[in-house]
Design an enzyme around this catalytic site. Structure first.
Site, PDB file in Angstrom:
ATOM      1  N   SER A 175       0.958  -1.221  -0.061  1.00 57.26           N
ATOM      2  CA  SER A 175      -0.007  -0.148  -0.021  1.00 57.26           C
ATOM      3  C   SER A 175       0.764   1.183   0.161  1.00 57.26           C
ATOM      4  O   SER A 175       1.653   1.617  -0.854  1.00 57.26           O
ATOM      5  CB  SER A 175      -1.147   0.077   1.069  1.00 57.26           C
ATOM      6  N   GLU A 250     -17.169   9.412  -2.364  1.00 57.29           N
ATOM      7  CA  GLU A 250     -17.377  10.186  -3.783  1.00 57.29           C
ATOM      8  C   GLU A 250     -15.770  10.636  -3.786  1.00 57.29           C
ATOM      9  O   GLU A 250     -15.129  10.346  -4.877  1.00 57.29           O
ATOM     10  CB  GLU A 250     -18.221  11.129  -4.198  1.00 57.29           C
ATOM     11  N   HIS A 286      -7.388  -5.665  -1.277  1.00 60.40           N
ATOM     12  CA  HIS A 286      -6.085  -5.203  -0.755  1.00 60.40           C
ATOM     13  C   HIS A 286      -5.567  -5.485   0.522  1.00 60.40           C
ATOM     14  O   HIS A 286      -4.245  -5.725   0.649  1.00 60.40           O
ATOM     15  CB  HIS A 286      -6.551  -3.675  -0.538  1.00 60.40           C
TER      16      HIS A 286
END
Length: 307
Positions: A175, A250, A286
Site C-alpha cells: 500500500s 465519492e 487489498h
C-alpha cells in the site's frame, strides 16, 4: 510450494492506510527456537521518535558472502507472516534469509497515523483522503527522513549484529509501503537490489510518484539500472468499500482513480537490465493479499517467480 493456506490475519486495509480488525503481533513464541527473533528500539535522529526493529536470525551458518536480508515495512504485522511462510524447517535456500521488520513500539500490528507520515511525500490538503474516524489529523511528508533513518541507522544496526551480504538486500512494502518501495527504487536504487511493491498506492497525492518515475526512466535510458536490480509489483482485484458518508466516499473514489501497479509495471518493462515481475491477485482484496505478497517476496528475493 510457498503459497500457504492461511486463516489470514484479519486485516482490513484501505488503499491509503491500514486498519486491522485482528492481527498477530511479534513475540518470541512466533517462531521455533531454531530461528531466533529479537527486537530492539532505535530513536530516529531526524524525527526524534522511536521505532521497533524486529530481527530474525537464521539457525544456519552464513554463506561465504554473508546472509541475504529481507526488510519488511509494517514489521509488527509482516514479520509473523514471513515466519509462517518460512516455517520451522525451511527448505533450501530460504533458511538462510535474515528477516528485518521495521515497525513501531506498539502492541498492535499497525501504527496508522505514523505510517501515513513516514511513507508519503508532502501532500497538499486537497489530496489527503478522509480519515476513517473523521477526526484524526493525517500528517504527511516524512518519507525522506524515514529513508534516511533506514539507510543510516537501521541497515547499519542490522549489519553490526549479523554478517550480511550488502548485495542481497530486499525491501518489501504494501500500500503506502509499496509506494515507498518504488520511491526508493526511483531515487536511491542502489540501496537495495530487490524491491517489492504490493498494491502500491500510485494514486497518492495526485499520482505524484509518476513524476519521480519519469525522472527515473530518463536517467535509465541507455545505461539501465545497477546490475542485479529486480522489482516485483503485485496488485489486488477485489475492491472492499469503506463505510463512509456519501460525499467522502465519492471524494475517495476520485482520489483513488488513475494508474495502478499494473500500468506502472507495463511502463517499467522498458528499463534495460531490470528484472521485472508482475502478479495480479484477481480474487484477493487489498487486505487479503498482504500475507500472500509477503510469501512471494521470499521467493522473489531468491530469484524465483511469484506463484
Amino acid at each position: 510450494m510457498l503459497r500457504f493456506a492461511t486463516t489470514m490475519l484479519l486485516v482490513a486495509l484501505s488503499g491509503f492506510g491500514v486498519q486491522p480488525a485482528q492481527a498477530q503481533s511479534v513475540t518470541a513464541e512466533t517462531v521455533k527456537e531454531a530461528r531466533k527473533v529479537e527486537s530492539f528500539d532505535l530513536r530516529a535522529d531526524r524525527m526524534g521518535q522511536d521505532y521497533r526493529v524486529f530481527l530474525v536470525r537464521p539457525a544456519e551458518a552464513p554463506p561465504p558472502g554473508g546472509y541475504p536480508v529481507i526488510y519488511l515495512l509494517d514489521g509488527n504485522a509482516t514479520v509473523p507472516m514471513m515466519e509462517k511462510v518460512i516455517g520451522p524447517n525451511p527448505p533450501e535456500p530460504y533458511g538462510s534469509a535474515v528477516i528485518v521488520g521495521i515497525g513501531y513500539p506498539i502492541d498492535g500490528p499497525f501504527d496508522i497515523l505514523r505510517r501515513y507520515r513516514d511513507l508519503t511525500p508532502p501532500t497538499p490538503p486537497e489530496f489527503i483522503p478522509p480519515s476513517r474516524d473523521g477526526t484524526s489529523v493525517i500528517e504527511t511528508g516524512g518519507r525522506d527522513d524515514f529513508l534516511t533513518f533506514v539507510e543510516t541507522q537501521v541497515i547499519p544496526a542490522v549489519e553490526t549484529r549479523l554478517p550480511i551480504d550488502p548485495q542481497r538486500r530486499t525491501l518489501f512494502g504494501h500500500s503506502l509501503g509499496g509506494l515507498f518501495s518504488l520511491y526508493v527504487l526511483y531515487t536511491k536504487g542502489d540501496l537495495f537490489q530487490t524491491y517489492v511493491a504490493a498494491d502500491p498506492a500510485i494514486w497518492w497525492s495526485g499520482q505524484a510518484i509518476l513524476r519521480e518515475q519519469a525522472a527515473f526512466l530518463e536517467r535509465s535510458k541507455g545505461k539501465g539500472v545497477p546490475p542485479g536490480t529486480a522489482l516485483l509489483i503485485e496488485t489486488s482485484g477485489k475492491l472492499v468499500e469503506r463505510p463512509l458518508p456519501p460525499a467522502d466516499a465519492e471524494r475517495l473514489k476520485h482520489l483513488r482513480s488513475g494508474q495502478t501497479g499494473r500500468e506502472v509495471a507495463a511502463t517499467l518493462a522498458t528499463v534495460p537490465g531490470l528484472r521485472l515481475a508482475f502478479h495480479d491477485f484477481a480474487e484477493e482484496s487489498h487486505g487479503s493479499m498482504l500475507p500472500l505478497a509477503v510469501a512471494d517476496t521470499l521467493r522473489f528475493a531468491f530469484g524465483r517467480s511469484p506463484d
